[in-house]
Design a protein around this motif. Structure first.
Motif, short mmCIF file in Angstrom:
data_model
loop_
_atom_site.label_atom_id
_atom_site.label_comp_id
_atom_site.label_asym_id
_atom_site.label_seq_id
_atom_site.Cartn_x
_atom_site.Cartn_y
_atom_site.Cartn_z
N SER A 118 34.17 -20.39 -29.70
CA SER A 118 35.04 -21.83 -29.95
C SER A 118 34.12 -21.83 -31.99
N ILE A 119 32.68 -21.73 -31.89
CA ILE A 119 32.38 -22.03 -32.82
C ILE A 119 32.67 -20.99 -34.19
N GLY A 120 33.54 -20.06 -33.98
CA GLY A 120 33.71 -18.90 -34.95
C GLY A 120 34.69 -19.34 -35.70
N ILE A 121 35.88 -20.39 -34.15
CA ILE A 121 36.79 -20.42 -35.09
C ILE A 121 36.97 -21.74 -35.98
N ALA A 180 43.49 -17.49 -32.35
CA ALA A 180 42.89 -18.26 -31.60
C ALA A 180 43.47 -17.97 -30.07
N GLY A 181 44.68 -17.18 -30.00
CA GLY A 181 45.20 -16.26 -29.14
C GLY A 181 44.49 -15.95 -28.15
N LEU A 182 44.19 -14.90 -29.55
CA LEU A 182 43.11 -13.94 -28.46
C LEU A 182 42.35 -13.91 -28.13
N LEU A 183 41.29 -14.89 -28.99
CA LEU A 183 40.09 -15.32 -28.55
C LEU A 183 40.68 -15.48 -26.97
N LEU A 185 31.08 -28.26 -26.04
CA LEU A 185 30.31 -28.00 -27.66
C LEU A 185 31.53 -28.51 -28.50
N LEU A 186 32.00 -29.61 -27.75
CA LEU A 186 33.68 -30.30 -28.48
C LEU A 186 32.97 -30.67 -29.29
N GLY A 187 32.21 -32.50 -29.44
CA GLY A 187 31.76 -32.87 -30.30
C GLY A 187 31.62 -31.96 -31.81
N PRO A 188 30.11 -31.19 -31.48
CA PRO A 188 29.28 -30.71 -32.67
C PRO A 188 30.51 -29.79 -34.15
N ILE A 189 31.45 -29.32 -32.82
CA ILE A 189 32.32 -27.82 -33.31
C ILE A 189 33.38 -28.79 -33.62
N ALA A 190 33.48 -30.76 -33.46
CA ALA A 190 35.09 -30.96 -33.92
C ALA A 190 34.35 -31.65 -35.11
N VAL A 191 32.95 -32.29 -35.18
CA VAL A 191 32.54 -33.09 -36.58
C VAL A 191 32.64 -31.71 -36.87
N THR A 210 43.33 -26.45 -34.28
CA THR A 210 43.28 -24.80 -33.43
C THR A 210 41.84 -25.22 -32.96
N ALA A 211 40.76 -25.43 -33.35
CA ALA A 211 39.69 -24.93 -33.93
C ALA A 211 39.27 -26.30 -32.32
N ILE A 212 39.56 -27.59 -32.33
CA ILE A 212 39.78 -28.59 -30.82
C ILE A 212 40.70 -28.04 -29.39
N PHE A 213 41.55 -26.60 -29.57
CA PHE A 213 42.72 -26.31 -28.81
C PHE A 213 41.76 -25.03 -27.67
N LEU A 214 41.24 -24.34 -29.06
CA LEU A 214 40.58 -23.44 -28.15
C LEU A 214 38.80 -23.74 -27.67
N THR A 215 38.25 -24.80 -28.75
CA THR A 215 36.67 -25.14 -27.94
C THR A 215 37.40 -25.85 -26.46
N ALA A 216 38.14 -26.68 -26.47
CA ALA A 216 38.57 -27.21 -25.46
C ALA A 216 38.28 -26.66 -24.04
N ARG A 217 39.11 -25.36 -24.29
CA ARG A 217 39.21 -24.18 -22.37
C ARG A 217 37.79 -23.52 -22.88
N LEU A 218 37.94 -23.41 -23.75
CA LEU A 218 36.11 -22.07 -23.83
C LEU A 218 34.95 -22.83 -23.96
#
Lengths: 401, 117
Positions: free
Chosen positions: A163-166, A393-396, A186-192, A174-182
């Motif tokens: 999720s951080i890599g994305i 993202a699909g691969l991860l 960490l959704l808040g810090p990653i989105a910001v 895409t970052a939100i899509f992946l982080t919400a699943r994985l």
């Protein structure tokens, strides 16, 4: 009268009221955390309004952050989504407004709807005219996987590292899509981080681009792109969505929605739908997405050493992705004939961030040669980056999900 | 089929996952490069080929005689001189509403002129 004075009712009521106030909660155990988060929300609002850093999302994220950290307001409850699952049974017992809206993030609905709008606003013409651009879009994704390893080395779990890599994909939805699943925690810090760095593309990229290229390379003029027929434009989204979804079913929601939006635009027969997804739908979803992603940035989730690490890793991801794009463009030049060479500056546009990254390529190119127009050439890798980051993202997701 | 959730992730798995992912991203996008190149060959060059075919075809003497050329030229001359003798009295200027896009944005233009007040 005497009874009225002797009664403790007034005092007790006043005490009860004071203790129920949000201000009182600031003096409780984690109260200082809420206060710090509110100050961070104010700072992000300043960046969105005054500095215009990705204001569409930054403002809503910051306001969501503010609302969720107002003690006692009860708009968002982390415990309803604890452990990465939706606790449906608990919803009946006083879920807040943002809890309901957050379901759109949790179920991966908002990022896909945003991609429909992004697709309708994207012109894939430069990519169709110059398919080599796909390679630059692929090269920039190396940043995602380099950061994936670096984050793991820093102590994050593989899911969190992915999720951080994305963030290096420079693609918010895409970052939100992946982080919400994985790694929903960490959704808040990653989105910001993702949206902050996307706004800082004009600051982060130029020094890297200049450091990795010579003056002569930056002055390369590229030949004019060929005309793209309407038939090609219409077939492109259909073919791409089919091929990628068949190879990588996990990337199908993102790519499918992106290409659906693009087909609406290019077909020219559903003008009303195309306008709706570009404007009304996109705007409504942006409000919901921003508010709820901001709401996940509670004091507990945000105020810890992980957030600082994520911020650092985010810059690394962006920097490595930009550098890989530029270096790969240089590598491609080794195999291209004179006259067909590409300006390595367009390589950095492979990190999505449409159209900001392409504009940066144009600007840096014009500093060296004012008669050089790289914008349309840079749009190729730029939109290829959107496809590339969705594939990554699909691969991860297929490996870690 | 490997259940990736059941795998205990260590450095080995991380590195393999990274290598395979990078290779797959490139493989998918290289495949798309070839698909799009094929597109270009099939769709984009067709009109050019047709034009080239027509251009390559020599005009035989039997096709056009001097009298015919003269007649066509005279007809064209007459047609063009007759054109616009009478206006249709209909305004043909259409107002176009352009949807906002960063590409036609003046605020985000790359060559902004200094704002002199």
């Amino acid at each position: 009268m005497l009874n009225l004075l002797q009664s403790n009712f007034a005092l007790e009521s006043l005490e009860k009221f004071l203790s129920s106030m949000g201000f009182a909660a600031f003096f409780s155990e984690m109260g200082w955390g809420n206060l710090v988060m509110i100050l961070i929300a104010f700072f992000l609002l300043y960046l969105a309004i005054k500095k215009e850093y990705e204001p569409m999302l930054m403002m809503t994220i910051a306001f969501g952050m503010l609302l969720t950290n107002l003690p006692g307001a009860g708009l968002f409850h982390e415990e309803l989504f604890a452990g990465g699952h939706v606790h449906w049974g608990e919803f009946a017992h006083g879920a807040g407004l943002l809890d309901y809206l957050y379901l759109g993030v949790k179920l991966g609905i908002y990022p896909c709807l945003i991609f429909v709008g992004v697709g309708a606003m994207t012109d894939f013409g430069p990519l169709i005219a110059n398919p080599k651009s796909f390679l630059l879009g692929a090269a920039a994704q190396v940043g995602i996987f380099a950061t994936f390893l670096a984050a793991y080395a820093m102590g994050f779990t593989p899911e969190q590292a992915g999720s951080i890599g994305i963030i290096g994909g420079a693609d918010g939805p895409t970052a939100i899509f992946l982080t919400a699943r994985l790694a929903p925690e960490l959704l808040g810090p990653i989105a910001v981080a993702a949206y902050s760095y996307m706004a800082l593309v004009p600051v982060i990229q130029p020094p890297i681009m200049r450091a990795l290229t010579t003056k002569k390379e930056r002055q390369i003029k590229m030949s004019t792109l060929r005309q793209v027929s309407k038939k090609e434009r219409i077939l492109f989204p259909i073919v791409i969505a089919s091929i990628i979804s068949l190879i990588l079913p996990d990337a199908a929601p993102l790519i499918g929605c992106l290409m659906l939006g693009n087909l609406m635009k290019e077909s020219g027969v559903v003008d009303r739908l195309s306008k709706t997804v570009q404007n009304e739908l996109m705007n409504i979803v942006v409000i919901f997405l921003g508010l709820t992603v901001g709401a996940t940035a509670t004091a507990n989730a945000f105020l810890n050493p992980s957030t600082i690490k994520i911020m650092v890793m985010g810059v690394v991801a962006f920097g490595v992705a930009s550098a890989c794009g530029v270096l790969f463009a240089k590598l491609m030049n080794c195999f291209l004939k004179e006259g067909n060479k590409i300006n390595p500056l367009i390589g950095s546009a492979g990190v999505s961030a449409v159209p900001m990254a392409a504009r940066v390529s144009q600007k840096v190119g014009q500093e060296e040669n004012p008669s050089n127009f790289l914008l349309m050439h840079a749009m190729g890798p730029n939109v290829a980056g959107v496809v590339g980051s969705a594939v990554a993202a699909g691969l991860l997701l297929s490996f870690l999900g | 089929m490997t259940n990736f959730l059941a795998v205990t992730w260590g450095w080995n798995e991380m590195i393999w996952c990274t290598v395979i992912s990078i290779a797959l991203v490139f493989a998918v996008l290289v495949l798309l490069v070839f698909v799009m190149k094929l597109f270009g060959v099939i769709l984009a060059q067709k009109p050019e080929r047709k034009l080239a075919k027509v251009a390559e075809k020599p005009i035989s003497d039997e096709q056009l005689h001097e009298e015919q050329i003269a007649a066509i030229t005279a007809a064209l001359k007459l047609y063009k001189s007759a054109l616009h003798d009478r206006e249709s009295e209909v305004l043909t200027i259409q107002s176009l509403k352009r949807a906002y896009s960063p590409w036609n944005s003046k605020i985000h233009g790359l060559t902004q002129l200094p704002d002199r007040k």
